[in-house]
Design an enzyme around this catalytic site. Structure first.
Site, short mmCIF file in Angstrom:
data_model
loop_
_atom_site.label_atom_id
_atom_site.label_comp_id
_atom_site.label_asym_id
_atom_site.label_seq_id
_atom_site.Cartn_x
_atom_site.Cartn_y
_atom_site.Cartn_z
CG ASP A 66 87.44 -29.95 57.93
OD1 ASP A 66 86.22 -29.96 58.20
OD2 ASP A 66 88.06 -30.94 57.51
CG HIS A 69 44.15 21.12 45.22
ND1 HIS A 69 43.71 19.98 45.85
CD2 HIS A 69 44.28 22.06 46.19
CE1 HIS A 69 43.57 20.21 47.14
NE2 HIS A 69 43.92 21.47 47.38
CB SER A 74 61.12 13.60 18.54
OG SER A 74 60.25 12.95 17.64
CG ASN A 97 61.19 14.47 24.47
OD1 ASN A 97 60.39 15.39 24.32
ND2 ASN A 97 61.29 13.46 23.63
#
Length: 466
Positions: A132, A188, A318, A326
């Site tokens: 309400d 490419h 690694s 990496n």
């Protein structure tokens, strides 16, 4: 644990005594044990709901729909929700009713109980009533999409835009710093005519600018709010000016130009604006995938790859190969991109599932979009700080590749023609000679002519000074 009794139209429910939520929230907790620890309703939605309930109380007070004492207590309690004071009182999951009714009632109950407490009344007394008073002039059907749009717009401005703009600045600075370093261009995946490293990195900045601009353009659709539409878009039980005032107060609080949607029937039944935003975010993520791939290829090596740039060694790469480094930041970023693509599919499919006057996939749309924004913001900031800012040219490798590049012969086309230039390239490749050696042996050019025509920087910037 101590409990108190809360009541709703279905009867009595035991609720933890130290929590502000009420009966409907407790029922939802018991009925929807789906991803409880992993798929909580995002706090961004809760905070946006707090802003919305505060704006609604202000509007209802101005319109004479709420007593001043009640309205002011709601405003205070809602502001506490916005500030994150009661975050642990919003335990519900994303996978509930598709209109977000349980979350709307969770917010209503917490604010109602806190407002009652502010006024010296006991929890559960409903002196401030969740329906309400707190939910006056509202429905879950118009409040959830309103909170969803506000939350996403704020997350874009506070999280995603600053992160991407920071990366753009980094790339722009690198492009300027490396503008005079001529290197092999590639199309490419094959050797092509030269460009500068600055041009290459500058293209990344440009791509991010374009895709970010598209997100910002699509974000404008989020400014159109469903509020005031109530259950089906007609505005039943809301003052005619209620939605307009709520949008005005939300705009004031956020600094974003929120307004009432032109057609609130559509604002409840479909969320194409959010689908558009998520699609633009996916496109931005696609740009980041392209850039990430470029970076890891250019940094590949150190001896058997391209190796034309170096990137920071943040950690051992690694567990078995000593000394390996990496591109971990790229891999983290591109995994986030994959996740964003999945989320985009979720949002797009969910957005197509409106039936008649209501789309009932709102919570999962909100969750997936906000997760994408937050993941991308974090990943971009991490990539920027731990990789992009540390990119450096490997000048020796760049020069080695450039001098071996047979596509430098393109510069000879105007002087001796395409066919003779191609013959020079074939001879150089077959006999493992430089272009210059092949050209001189074939007798097509003198040494002076070759040196005057084949200037790598001039090939990279053919129109500079023109």
């Amino acid at each position: 644990m101590e409990y108190r009794i809360e009541r709703d139209t279905m009867g009595e429910v035991r609720v933890p005594a130290d929590k502000y939520w009420g009966a409907q929230t407790q029922r939802s907790l018991e009925n929807f044990r789906i991803g409880t620890d992993r798929f909580r309703m995002p706090l961004e939605i809760i905070r946006a709901y707090g802003m919305l309930k505060k704006a609604a109380a202000r509007a209802n007070l101005e319109l004479g729909e709420l007593p001043e004492e009640i309205a002011k207590a709601i405003i205070q309690a809602a502001e506490e929700v916005v500030q994150g004071k009661w975050d642990d009182h919003f335990p519900l999951v994303v996978f509930q009713t598709g209109s977000g009714t349980q979350t709307n009632m969770n917010v209503n109950e917490v604010i109602a109980n806190r407002a009652s407490e502010i006024l010296g009344k006991p929890l559960g007394s409903k002196y401030v009533h969740p329906n309400d008073h707190v939910n006056r002039g509202q429905s879950s059907n118009d409040t959830f999409p309103t909170a969803m749009y506000v939350a996403v717009a704020l997350a874009l401005h506070q999280r995603l835009y600053p992160a991407v703009e920071g990366l753009i600045r980094t790339f722009t600075a690198k492009a300027q710093a490396f503008d005079q370093i001529v290197k092999v261009g590639r199309t490419h995946l094959m050797d092509a005519v030269p460009i500068t490293l600055g041009q290459e990195i500058g293209s990344w900045a440009a791509q991010l600018k374009t895709t970010l601009a598209a997100v910002k353009e699509m974000e404008k659709g989020l400014y159109n709010l469903a509020i005031g539409g109530t259950a089906v878009g007609t505005g039943l039980n809301a003052h005619p000016r209620f939605g307009e005032l709520v949008a005005k107060y939300l705009a004031e609080e956020t600094g974003l130009p929120f307004r009432v949607a032109e057609n609130r029937f559509a604002a409840l039944a479909a969320h194409d604006e959010l689908v558009n935003v998520m699609g633009a975010i996916r496109t931005l993520a696609g740009a980041l995938m392209k850039i990430g791939n470029d970076v890891r290829w250019l940094a590949s090596g150190p001896y058997a790859g391209i190796g034309e740039i170096t990137i920071p060694a943040n950690e051992p790469g690694s567990s078995i190969m000593p000394g390996k480094v990496n591109p971990t930041q790229v891999e983290a970023l591109t995994m986030v991109v994959v996740r964003v693509y999945g989320n985009d599919h979720t949002v797009a499919f969910a957005g197509s599932q409106g039936n008649f006057q209501l789309n009932v996939y709102k919570p999962v749309m909100a969750y997936s979009t906000l997760e994408s924004i937050n993941l991308l913001a974090d990943a971009v900031a991490s990539f920027d700080a731990h990789l992009a800012q540390g990119i450096e040219p490997n000048l020796e490798r760049i020069e080695e590749h450039l001098q071996k590049n047979p596509m430098l012969a393109t510069a000879l086309n105007k002087a001796i023609g395409y066919d003779k230039a191609a013959e020079i390239v074939k001879k150089a490749l077959k006999e493992k000679k430089t272009l210059k050696q092949a050209a001189l042996e074939l007798g097509y050019l003198t040494e002076e002519e070759f040196d005057r025509i084949v200037v790598p920087m001039r090939l990279a910037k053919p129109h500079e000074g023109a």
